[in-house]
Each structure stands twice: as C-alpha cells, then as structure tokens.
Write a protein that holds these residues in place. Structure first.
Motif, PDB file in Angstrom:
ATOM      1  N   SER A 149       0.879  -1.154   0.142  1.00 14.55           N
ATOM      2  CA  SER A 149      -0.144  -0.114  -0.035  1.00 14.55           C
ATOM      3  C   SER A 149       0.705   1.284   0.100  1.00 14.55           C
ATOM      4  O   SER A 149       0.304   2.238  -0.229  1.00 14.55           O
ATOM      5  CB  SER A 149      -0.793   0.149   1.222  1.00 14.55           C
ATOM      6  N   GLN A 150       1.920   1.053   0.446  1.00 11.46           N
ATOM      7  CA  GLN A 150       2.896   2.247   0.294  1.00 11.46           C
ATOM      8  C   GLN A 150       3.976   2.341  -0.727  1.00 11.46           C
ATOM      9  O   GLN A 150       4.450   1.322  -1.362  1.00 11.46           O
ATOM     10  CB  GLN A 150       3.874   2.300   1.690  1.00 11.46           C
ATOM     11  N   HIS A 151       4.116   3.646  -1.262  1.00  6.87           N
ATOM     12  CA  HIS A 151       5.155   3.812  -2.249  1.00  6.87           C
ATOM     13  C   HIS A 151       6.064   4.828  -2.093  1.00  6.87           C
ATOM     14  O   HIS A 151       5.901   5.728  -1.215  1.00  6.87           O
ATOM     15  CB  HIS A 151       4.443   4.185  -3.684  1.00  6.87           C
ATOM     16  N   TYR A 152       7.578   4.731  -2.452  1.00 10.64           N
ATOM     17  CA  TYR A 152       8.410   5.531  -2.263  1.00 10.64           C
ATOM     18  C   TYR A 152       7.920   7.061  -2.626  1.00 10.64           C
ATOM     19  O   TYR A 152       8.251   8.150  -1.987  1.00 10.64           O
ATOM     20  CB  TYR A 152       9.674   4.950  -2.626  1.00 10.64           C
ATOM     21  N   ARG A 153       7.823   7.078  -4.100  1.00 12.76           N
ATOM     22  CA  ARG A 153       7.339   8.385  -4.795  1.00 12.76           C
ATOM     23  C   ARG A 153       6.070   8.420  -4.431  1.00 12.76           C
ATOM     24  O   ARG A 153       5.091   7.350  -4.867  1.00 12.76           O
ATOM     25  CB  ARG A 153       7.941   8.534  -6.188  1.00 12.76           C
ATOM     26  N   GLN A 154       5.402   9.647  -4.075  1.00 11.28           N
ATOM     27  CA  GLN A 154       4.129   9.735  -3.760  1.00 11.28           C
ATOM     28  C   GLN A 154       3.681  11.151  -4.574  1.00 11.28           C
ATOM     29  O   GLN A 154       4.322  12.117  -4.483  1.00 11.28           O
ATOM     30  CB  GLN A 154       3.869   9.831  -2.322  1.00 11.28           C
ATOM     31  N   PRO A 155       2.178  11.413  -4.818  1.00  7.23           N
ATOM     32  CA  PRO A 155       1.977  12.425  -5.427  1.00  7.23           C
ATOM     33  C   PRO A 155       1.364  13.520  -4.310  1.00  7.23           C
ATOM     34  O   PRO A 155       1.383  13.040  -3.244  1.00  7.23           O
ATOM     35  CB  PRO A 155       0.593  11.906  -6.139  1.00  7.23           C
ATOM     36  N   ALA A 156       1.574  14.659  -4.551  1.00  9.22           N
ATOM     37  CA  ALA A 156       1.239  15.864  -3.661  1.00  9.22           C
ATOM     38  C   ALA A 156      -0.424  15.968  -3.562  1.00  9.22           C
ATOM     39  O   ALA A 156      -0.959  15.282  -4.423  1.00  9.22           O
ATOM     40  CB  ALA A 156       1.776  17.222  -4.406  1.00  9.22           C
ATOM     41  N   GLN A 157      -0.818  16.507  -2.894  1.00 12.33           N
ATOM     42  CA  GLN A 157      -2.182  16.429  -2.416  1.00 12.33           C
ATOM     43  C   GLN A 157      -2.786  17.899  -2.297  1.00 12.33           C
ATOM     44  O   GLN A 157      -2.104  18.610  -1.282  1.00 12.33           O
ATOM     45  CB  GLN A 157      -2.496  15.440  -1.122  1.00 12.33           C
ATOM     46  N   LEU A 158      -3.756  18.086  -2.630  1.00  7.44           N
ATOM     47  CA  LEU A 158      -4.407  19.400  -2.828  1.00  7.44           C
ATOM     48  C   LEU A 158      -5.810  19.592  -2.407  1.00  7.44           C
ATOM     49  O   LEU A 158      -6.519  18.699  -2.739  1.00  7.44           O
ATOM     50  CB  LEU A 158      -4.174  20.285  -4.503  1.00  7.44           C
ATOM     51  N   PHE A 159      -5.939  20.209  -1.426  1.00  7.88           N
ATOM     52  CA  PHE A 159      -7.220  20.273  -0.836  1.00  7.88           C
ATOM     53  C   PHE A 159      -7.745  21.788  -0.844  1.00  7.88           C
ATOM     54  O   PHE A 159      -7.420  22.799  -0.690  1.00  7.88           O
ATOM     55  CB  PHE A 159      -7.262  20.017   0.759  1.00  7.88           C
ATOM     56  N   TRP A 160      -9.147  21.762  -1.615  1.00  9.62           N
ATOM     57  CA  TRP A 160      -9.810  23.042  -1.850  1.00  9.62           C
ATOM     58  C   TRP A 160     -10.780  23.394  -0.768  1.00  9.62           C
ATOM     59  O   TRP A 160     -11.511  22.654  -0.040  1.00  9.62           O
ATOM     60  CB  TRP A 160     -10.672  23.087  -3.053  1.00  9.62           C
ATOM     61  N   ASN A 161     -10.792  24.775  -0.122  1.00  4.75           N
ATOM     62  CA  ASN A 161     -11.400  25.012   1.037  1.00  4.75           C
ATOM     63  C   ASN A 161     -12.841  25.417   0.484  1.00  4.75           C
ATOM     64  O   ASN A 161     -12.992  26.446  -0.209  1.00  4.75           O
ATOM     65  CB  ASN A 161     -10.743  26.355   1.505  1.00  4.75           C
ATOM     66  N   ALA A 162     -13.653  24.698   0.852  1.00  2.37           N
ATOM     67  CA  ALA A 162     -15.073  24.905   0.249  1.00  2.37           C
ATOM     68  C   ALA A 162     -15.910  25.716   1.294  1.00  2.37           C
ATOM     69  O   ALA A 162     -17.063  25.746   0.983  1.00  2.37           O
ATOM     70  CB  ALA A 162     -15.898  23.380   0.122  1.00  2.37           C
ATOM     71  N   GLY A 163     -15.216  26.294   2.299  1.00  2.00           N
ATOM     72  CA  GLY A 163     -16.181  27.346   3.113  1.00  2.00           C
ATOM     73  C   GLY A 163     -16.122  26.527   4.464  1.00  2.00           C
ATOM     74  O   GLY A 163     -17.249  26.177   4.881  1.00  2.00           O
ATOM     75  N   ALA A 164     -15.323  26.500   5.313  1.00  2.00           N
ATOM     76  CA  ALA A 164     -15.070  25.897   6.465  1.00  2.00           C
ATOM     77  C   ALA A 164     -16.065  26.350   7.441  1.00  2.00           C
ATOM     78  O   ALA A 164     -16.850  25.745   8.253  1.00  2.00           O
ATOM     79  CB  ALA A 164     -13.753  25.978   6.955  1.00  2.00           C
ATOM     80  N   GLY A 165     -16.437  27.824   7.407  1.00  2.00           N
ATOM     81  CA  GLY A 165     -17.203  28.409   8.230  1.00  2.00           C
ATOM     82  C   GLY A 165     -18.769  27.767   8.036  1.00  2.00           C
ATOM     83  O   GLY A 165     -19.563  27.863   9.095  1.00  2.00           O
ATOM     84  N   GLY A 166     -18.926  27.455   6.782  1.00  2.72           N
ATOM     85  CA  GLY A 166     -20.455  26.779   6.598  1.00  2.72           C
ATOM     86  C   GLY A 166     -20.492  25.214   6.794  1.00  2.72           C
ATOM     87  O   GLY A 166     -21.541  24.801   6.470  1.00  2.72           O
ATOM     88  N   GLY A 167     -19.446  24.680   7.290  1.00  2.00           N
ATOM     89  CA  GLY A 167     -19.811  23.412   7.645  1.00  2.00           C
ATOM     90  C   GLY A 167     -19.057  22.459   6.720  1.00  2.00           C
ATOM     91  O   GLY A 167     -19.084  21.172   6.485  1.00  2.00           O
TER      92      GLY A 167
END
Length: 636
Positions: free
Chosen positions: A471-489
């Motif tokens: 399940s693990q790899h030496y080379r791994q992709p970056a990961q991007l998270f988009w903020n969908a409006g944390a204040g609105g849950g």
C-alpha cells in the motif's frame, strides 16, 4: 445417610428435565415430552388470541384518525440555503511543470552510498526571496553533499543554488560567485533582513554547523556565522528555522529546530531494519532528542543564545533528556496580543507550543492547548507545519503533516484562542490524507477566492518499502485540498487530477515546499523539493478571472521585513487576515509579500495593518490597488 459419590460420566440437564438413569424408561420420557408440548401449545394459543385482539384495536384506531391528527406528524424540511461563503464545486485550476522551461537545472544530492544514514532520506528545503530587490521572487535551493571518505572521483562537490527571476517566471543561475556556492550537508533555509539594511539575508541549517549569509548586495552573500555566533554545535542536526521578533524590539531574532542526537556511529548502533529489505531508513524513536535554540538579536550583528533562559528547552520529566525531535516550526500570534508565539512540530514525541510571556520568556502549553497530541492522546510522526485563518469566523487553523497511515492534523482554535481541537476528520482533510507520508504542508489561496486551501508534499523514507508493504510507495503524489467554506460546515475537499492537472500529482520523493507569484500574474505558484532529484516548479495557470490584492510591507519602527505583521481586509461581511510570515512547511520559506484573493469582487471595504506590538495602520482607498502590488511603509 451417606452421600453417594458423583458419577464423573453423569451429565448436567436443563432445569425441570428428569435426569437420565438406568431406571428411567422411554415411556416416561415420552410422557414428559408430551406434557411439555401440550403446555407450550396452550400458552401459544392464548398469546395468539391476545395478539389478534391488539391488532384489531390498532386497525380500528388508525382507521378512525382524523386528517388533523395525521397532520401532526413532523415534516421533513429541505436543508437551508448555504451561506454565500460556502461553495459547491471544486474549480478547475491547472498547475504546469515548468522546471526545465524556467531554467532550473538543480538536482539534490544526498550523498547516499549504501549505508543508509538517516539524514540521507530527510531531504532539503527551498526559499523564495527577492534577494536583488527588483520586485520579483527569486529562488534559493538548499543542497546536501557527499559524506567524508565517500566523495566520487572526478565529481564536483554539490553546492546550494541561487536563481534570479527575470520577472516573467524565467530564471538565471546566479550561484557562481554569490558566496552561496559552498558545500556542506544543508537541510533548510530561513529568509529575513536581520540587520535592517533592506536586503534579504539567508540562514541555512545543516547536519553539523549552521550558516548565516548576510546579503551584501550586487548578488553577493557573505558568511558571517562566526561573527554572529549562530552556528550551533558541530554535532547538532538542525532542520527548520525562523526569523521572528519575539521581544518586539524592532530586529529579527532566530529560532532553530534541532532534530535528534545523531552520528554515523549512533545510526549503526540503532540499526533500523525492515524484514525483506535489511538495513533501512526509519523513524527516530530510538534516537535521543535535541533542544531547539533561540538566538536574540543584539542589533550589532551579533546574537546571544537565550535558549535556556527563555524557556524553549523542555526536558522529558522521566529521563531528563530533551523532549524535542523537531522538524517544523510555525511562528504565529495565537492570542492576538501583538507578541509572536511558536508552535513546534515534533517527530514521534509531543508537539510543543511556546506562549510568549512578553518578558523575553515563553511558557510551554502544548498539552493545555490541545496541540501536543492527537485526539487519542498519542504522538505522531510530525514533519511540516503551517498556520492560517481557515474560515470566515477568523478561526486559526494549524496543519501538521504526519507520517504514513497517520492523518494530516488540522488543529482549529476554539472560543479560547489558546485552545485547539483536531478537526481533521470533520474538515475533510483527515481520511483522504491518511495513507500518504506528508512532509511539506502549507496554506495558500490557489484559486484567489479568498479562502485558504491546503497543499502537502509527500514521499516515503525507504525506496524498497513496497516489497513488504504494497500500500506504500517511495514516490508519492502531492495532495491539494480546496477550501469549500469551512465556516459553513463544508470544510476541505480533495482536488481530483482532472481539476488540477497531472503535473501537480506527479509521484516524487517530496520534502520541502514553498509558494510565490513568480510571473507577476497575481496567482501563487509552487515549488516542491525531493530527495536525490530535481525540484518540481509548478506554474499556476488559473483562468477564473478572480481579483486579488498583494501587499509588500516595510517596517520602520518594527523589523524591516515586517515579519509578524497582519494584513486584514474587510469585504462585505467577511474579514480576511493574513500574516507576513515566510516560515512555512518543512525546511522552507515562501515569499514575504501577502496575497489575498477577492473572487469576483473588484473592490474592498477596508484594509488595515496590525504591526507587531499591536500598532494599527488603516489604509485609504487610494492606497489600495486591486490586481496590483501595494507597497506600504509603516507609519511612525
């Protein structure tokens, strides 16, 4: 009467069942069974009659209920409309790999020759800075080197690299003759104008002595480590570092993370191995920790080591040894009192939070704040760290990249700004990040909609790990998270490849990371470093027609770099806050200027700057330039 001895072959029977013995006949057993069955049948008949009566009564009642009574059932209501700050669809913003096209020819050298020494797998950092004061962001890349006795014949020693930006995102190698073309086992960098002469200086951490390079102008840097007395010990292993004015006296002090007590001999004594692989790189559980250092700037080019007296030396109460195994540092003003506090990300031991007492000392409140451990009171393998306002409620979020099979932490401030809760799962960051091994981590508004998004640079320690853990790899992709409006849950949403482009998620052995607007178009571009290879320079090609503000601040009474100042922008009912702080991620530094996205809005209601110490400066509408850089000098 004498008791008969118990027969070992005699069995236990259910209650009211006659025991079997030699005198019990089959007829008696049959009679007993018939009796039981008869009783059961009679009781079943009675129960059946009762059930039939109850069903009849129920049907009669339901049949005669009025429509008014039926209408009393609670209605199911549709969800309320989400607030305007809560968004519904991840935007499409492609990141393009322009490393070669931009003129970056650097490759990291970790000096590995087969003994698998732990520093070889920890990588090195990057820093965006305007070293020549021409208004654009240049790039500095830290390098390591070969180990003594293992220098290949006929190969030039690796050095750090300095690249000058021409303003369009194209770079020219400016390393030769810069004073940075030296070789040592470098780790991370910190950018700040420590002598307030208007030129960005560089501090570089290392395995062994650290180095301070004063910017002398004209593309030249001078090693002033001995004069400044900030080199640290010959046997130290320093990682991330930060320029901060912890005492608010107007000049930049220096905080340095130290990792573990390490040497080649200790590494072999620990002898980390993986079944099926043999000797391997591994976590630092069996290495002794090391104290961080704090150097106070005396204003004359020299520093004083105030580590012990300031309270940043924290010992394990059971062993008396250093508590810290530090890899990341986030300076921020936790309680908005105008004084910088310091959060330290520790690998396999508890994280530390140093709350500024305003008298030259700190109180360690990691456990009290909720940042020391995970939600179950356990430590994690913490690497990079960053902080920022993650929602419209101005709640402070602190993200920490953790080891493989440990979620990225997202500690969010509660009503008391010194109390945090790990909301990684609720905010959407936790489950999606769990499998990857996270090093570099930072907040940035990549789509310029006004909300801070999150990016992690990822990669494992051991190249052959897949042999024993598929399940693990030496080379791994970056990961991007988009903020969908944390204040609105809504929290954060993992961005799929079709929304970011394949270049961003190209598998690498990711370590350091930083952001800057390298081509002057207002959006934020990214660099990711990797172990034993070339960095990944990614140009942000968003075409969302979003507007933005960009501020470059110059301290006068405060430090010239304005590190620690906060820019607040009010638009509508929202207030966005951004801190001037290049220290982010892992071993790295992002640009000093502050970028604030406006989304479709082309104006703001108010802008004010909160300087270190609490001084407030309000900007007029004439001073604020939308879609351009606004340079502001501190008013005296």
């Amino acid at each position: 009467m004498d008791k008969q001895p118990l027969d070992p072959n005699r069995k236990r029977h259910p209650q009211n069942t006659p025991p079997l013995n030699d005198e019990t006949s089959g007829e008696e057993l049959a009679h007993y069974d018939d009796t039981v069955i008869g009783k059961a049948f009679r009781w079943s008949a009675v129960a059946f009659v009762l059930i039939a009566v109850l069903v009849g009564i129920t049907l009669f009642v339901l049949k005669n209920r009025t429509l008014e009574e039926i209408s009393r059932i609670t209605e199911l209501k549709a969800p309320e409309t989400l607030s305007s700050s809560v968004k519904t669809e991840i935007p499409t913003v492609f990141f393009k790999d322009i490393t070669t096209e931009a003129g970056i020819g650097f490759s990291h050298s970790n000096g590995a020759y087969g003994d698998k020494l732990l520093p070889e797998t920890m990588g090195s950092g990057a820093a965006f800075l305007d070293f020549d004061n021409d208004g654009d962001q240049d790039l500095f890349l830290v390098n390591s080197t070969h180990w003594p006795g293992h220098v290949p014949n006929g190969v030039a020693m690796p050095t750090m690299a300095l690249y000058r930006n021409d303003g369009t995102g194209k770079f020219q190698d400016a390393t030769s003759g810069s004073g940075l073309d030296v070789s040592f086992y470098g780790m991370g960098a910190a950018v700040g104008d420590y002598n307030n002469d208007g030129l960005a200086d560089l501090f570089v951490t290392a395995v062994g002595k650290n180095h301070l390079f004063r910017n002398s102008g004209n593309g030249r840097f001078t090693d002033v480590t001995a004069e400044a007395q900030v080199g640290g010990g010959e046997n130290e292993w320093s990682t991330s570092s930060a320029w901060v004015d912890f005492d608010n006296d107007g000049d930049l002090d220096l905080f340095v993370c130290n990792y573990i007590r390490w040497s080649k001999e200790i590494d072999f004594e620990v002898g980390y191995t993986v079944v099926g692989v043999g000797r391997a790189y591994g976590p630092p559980m069996n290495f002794e920790g090391s104290f961080p250092c704090l150097f106070r700037n005396e204003g004359n080019g020299q520093f004083t080591d105030v580590s012990q007296t300031s309270g940043v030396h924290v010992s394990n109460s059971a062993t008396g040894k250093p508590m810290s195994k530090s890899l990341g540092v986030a300076p921020l003003d936790l309680d908005h009192d105008g004084w910088i506090d310091i959060v330290v990300a520790n690998d396999t031991v508890q994280n530390l939070v140093f709350h500024n007492r305003k008298n030259g000392t700190f109180e360690e409140i990691g456990a009290l704040s909720g940042i020391a451990f995970d939600s179950y009171g356990k430590t994690r393998g913490a690497m990079g760290i960053d902080s920022g306002q993650i929602d419209d409620n101005q709640a402070m979020g602190i993200a920490i990249g953790n080891f493989a099979n440990e979620m990225t932490a997202l500690y969010v401030a509660q009503e008391n700004p010194l109390e945090f809760t790990d909301e990684a799962i609720a905010q959407g960051v936790g489950p999606a990040s769990r499998v990857l091994l996270k090093f570099g981590v930072f907040f940035f508004d990549y789509d310029l909609d006004g909300m801070l998004d999150l990016l992690t640079a990822n990669g494992h320690l051991e190249e052959e790990l897949t042999k024993v853990q598929q399940s693990q790899h030496y080379r791994q992709p970056a990961q991007l998270f988009w903020n969908a409006g944390a204040g609105g849950g809504r929290g954060f949403l993992a961005v799929p490849v079709e929304k970011s482009g394949s270049d961003l998620v190209k598998p690498i052995v990711g370590r350091g990371s930083a952001f800057a607007d390298i081509d002057g178009d207002g959006d934020l571009d990214v660099v990711l470093t990797q172990v034993g290879g070339a960095p990944l320079l990614l140009r942000n090609d968003q075409v969302l027609n979003h507007h933005w503000l960009r501020f470059k601040l110059n301290g006068k009474k405060n430090n010239r770099s304005a590190i620690g100042a906060v820019v607040q922008v009010q638009l509508g009912g929202r207030t966005q806050s951004r801190q001037v702080m290049p220290t982010r991620s892992y071993l790295s530094q992002s640009e000093l200027p502050v970028t604030i996205g406006l989304g479709p809005r082309d104006h703001v209601d108010a802008v004010r700057i909160i300087w270190p110490g609490g001084g407030v400066q309000t900007l007029s509408n004439e001073q604020v330039r939308v879609d351009k850089t606004t340079e502001i000098d501190e008013s005296l």
